[in-house]
Design an enzyme around this catalytic site. Structure first.
Site, PDB file in Angstrom:
ATOM      1  N   SER A 169       0.829  -1.204   0.000  1.00  0.00           N
ATOM      2  CA  SER A 169       0.000   0.000   0.000  1.00  0.00           C
ATOM      3  C   SER A 169       0.865   1.255   0.000  1.00  0.00           C
ATOM      4  O   SER A 169       1.973   1.267   0.557  1.00  0.00           O
ATOM      5  CB  SER A 169      -0.857  -0.023   1.266  1.00  0.00           C
ATOM      6  OG  SER A 169      -1.487   1.208   1.468  1.00  0.00           O
ATOM      7  N   TYR A 222      -2.361  -1.011  11.008  1.00  0.00           N
ATOM      8  CA  TYR A 222      -2.581  -1.554   9.664  1.00  0.00           C
ATOM      9  C   TYR A 222      -1.387  -1.219   8.756  1.00  0.00           C
ATOM     10  O   TYR A 222      -0.817  -2.098   8.101  1.00  0.00           O
ATOM     11  CB  TYR A 222      -3.879  -0.998   9.050  1.00  0.00           C
ATOM     12  CG  TYR A 222      -3.932  -1.253   7.564  1.00  0.00           C
ATOM     13  CD1 TYR A 222      -4.220  -2.519   7.073  1.00  0.00           C
ATOM     14  CD2 TYR A 222      -3.641  -0.238   6.638  1.00  0.00           C
ATOM     15  CE1 TYR A 222      -4.221  -2.774   5.705  1.00  0.00           C
ATOM     16  CE2 TYR A 222      -3.649  -0.483   5.284  1.00  0.00           C
ATOM     17  CZ  TYR A 222      -3.933  -1.752   4.817  1.00  0.00           C
ATOM     18  OH  TYR A 222      -3.909  -2.000   3.462  1.00  0.00           O
ATOM     19  N   LYS A 242       1.830  -3.552   6.742  1.00  0.00           N
ATOM     20  CA  LYS A 242       2.310  -3.554   5.346  1.00  0.00           C
ATOM     21  C   LYS A 242       3.830  -3.374   5.304  1.00  0.00           C
ATOM     22  O   LYS A 242       4.522  -4.043   4.542  1.00  0.00           O
ATOM     23  CB  LYS A 242       1.601  -2.459   4.531  1.00  0.00           C
ATOM     24  CG  LYS A 242       0.129  -2.727   4.306  1.00  0.00           C
ATOM     25  CD  LYS A 242      -0.120  -4.020   3.520  1.00  0.00           C
ATOM     26  CE  LYS A 242      -1.582  -4.374   3.409  1.00  0.00           C
ATOM     27  NZ  LYS A 242      -1.845  -5.738   2.944  1.00  0.00           N
TER      28      LYS A 242
END
Ligand code: NAD
Ligand code: WQD
Length: 338
Positions: free
Chosen positions: A125, A150, A154
């Site tokens: 991302s 979150y 990644k």
């Protein structure tokens, strides 16, 4: 040629399954359906005429993941979409996010190594860049301290893959750093299914346009941008899905230049929240009831991609005009009401 798609009933996964099937690949999906519905398989089948194989598996279950690879020794590559993705929720439930996103990745990697499935495409991302000092961001832009658990999953996932590839020269991995995926399949048979009140701009906008929500809040018009609202690189989900097909092909044909590569996947253009609203109104003829409110905590001001590397190395380029993307998002929203 069989491709294993984890999280394949999800938003980006389902669009990618369609593009893979339409490019001649066989697909098998594993998903625990925590954030998607089994009915998505019907939508995929209606579009392509092929029902993908499906298994309900929680990939944090190491034994179940290993068993899957034992049963499917014909799998040649994996696209790993499965993850929890709600940034705000991850702040409140950090352990759930670290547990789910990291264990599922490690279980998949471990089984790939054991059963010699050499090729992985991973969903990363633009969140790994945070607010970059210099725009647009290239793959050389330093990754930023993640702003949420979150986002941190990644960054950590990329590191886990990178470190494993250093010691597994026969394996190949490619991370795609998606910018802001939006839109739906032009058939309106698959699209995004937000859980409860949407956090993301486009589902909130289309739900407002159709009357589910009263008003779209525009989070700030006092940023240092041309119209004061934040800039993002909104990438059409079908264009994004196609990037996975070229990535898979690159790995299967051995065209990768290193056994761990990563690419920005965006349009190369930043659009503001107000520009998005106006594009939607232009494309659909539907007015959006919106109001400027204060900034949303944690939002960055602007980010968009330099996509030169993906254009050159993958031969991939975003192609869908924003108005078409908006029309598809709207058609999808309308189809949900019936
Ligand atoms: P999504 O929630 O629609 O799809 C993810 C799928 O993974 C869901 O179907 C869910 O049920 C499944 N899943 C989650 N945990 C699982 C587990 N332990 N075992 C099996 N299945 C599990 O999300 P999406 O938007 O399609 O995102 C796909 C990937 O792309 C994710 O890794 C996400 O982090 C990443 N990504 C998404 C965006 C975005 O804005 N949508 C942007 C950048 C990166
Ligand atoms: C877009 C713009 C908001 C809702 C998130 C994740 C990121 C990546 C993509 C996964 C922002 C504005 C939004 C609303 C608004 N996901 N907005 N009113 O925050 O750019 O990125 O999705 O990896 O990691 O953080 O996406 O769609 O929430 O917001 O004004 O009701 O729309 O302020 O400028 P975001 P978003």
């Amino acid at each position: 040629m069989k491709i294993f798609v984890t999280g394949g009933t999800g938003y980006i996964g389902s669009h990618t399954v369609v593009e893979l099937q339409q490019s001649g690949y066989d697909v098998i999906i594993a998903d625990n359906l925590v954030n998607s519905s089994i009915d998505v398989l019907d939508g995929i089948e209606k579009i392509t005429g092929i029902r993908p194989e499906f298994e309900e598996i929680d990939l944090t279950d190491r034994v179940a993941t290993r068993d899957f690879f034992i049963r499917h020794s014909d799998v040649k590559a994996v696209i790993h979409f499965a993850a929890l993705k709600a940034v705000g929720e991850s702040v409140h439930k950090p352990l759930e996010y670290y547990f789910n996103n990291l264990n599922s990745l490690m279980n998949v990697l471990d089984a790939m190594r054991e059963f010699q499935v050499p090729n992985l495409v991973f969903s990363s991302s633009c969140t790994v860049y945070g607010q970059a000092d210099v725009l647009p961001v290239t793959e050389k832009t330093p990754r930023h301290e993640a702003e949420s658990p979150y986002g941190n999953t990644k960054v950590m996932s990329e590191d886990i893959i990178r470190d494993l590839m250093k010691v597994e020269p026969k394996m190949n991995a490619l991370a795609l750093r998606y910018f802001n995926p939006i839109g739906a399949h032009p058939t309106a048979l698959i699209g995004e299914l937000p859980n409860g009140v949407p956090n993301n701009l486009i589902p909130y906008l289309t739900q407002t346009a159709i009357g589910i929500r009263e008003q779209l809040s525009v989070f700030g018009d006092d940023y240092n941008t041309p119209d004061g609202s934040p800039l993002r690189d909104y990438i059409d989900v079908v264009d994004l899905a196609k990037a996975h097909v070229v990535a898979i092909r690159r790995l299967l044909e051995g065209k990768n230049k290193a056994n761990y590569e990563f690419f920005n996947i965006g349009t190369g253009k930043g659009l503001s929240v107000l520009e998005i609203i106006h594009a939607f109104e232009r494309a659909t003829g539907v007015k959006v009831n919106y109001k400027i409110v204060g900034r949303r905590a944690g939002d960055i001001e602007k980010v968009w991609a330099d996509t030169t590397l993906a254009n050159k190395e993958l031969g991939w380029k975003a192609a869908t005009p924003i108005e078409d993307t908006m029309r598809n998002a709207w058609k999808w929203q309308q189809s949900l009401k019936q």
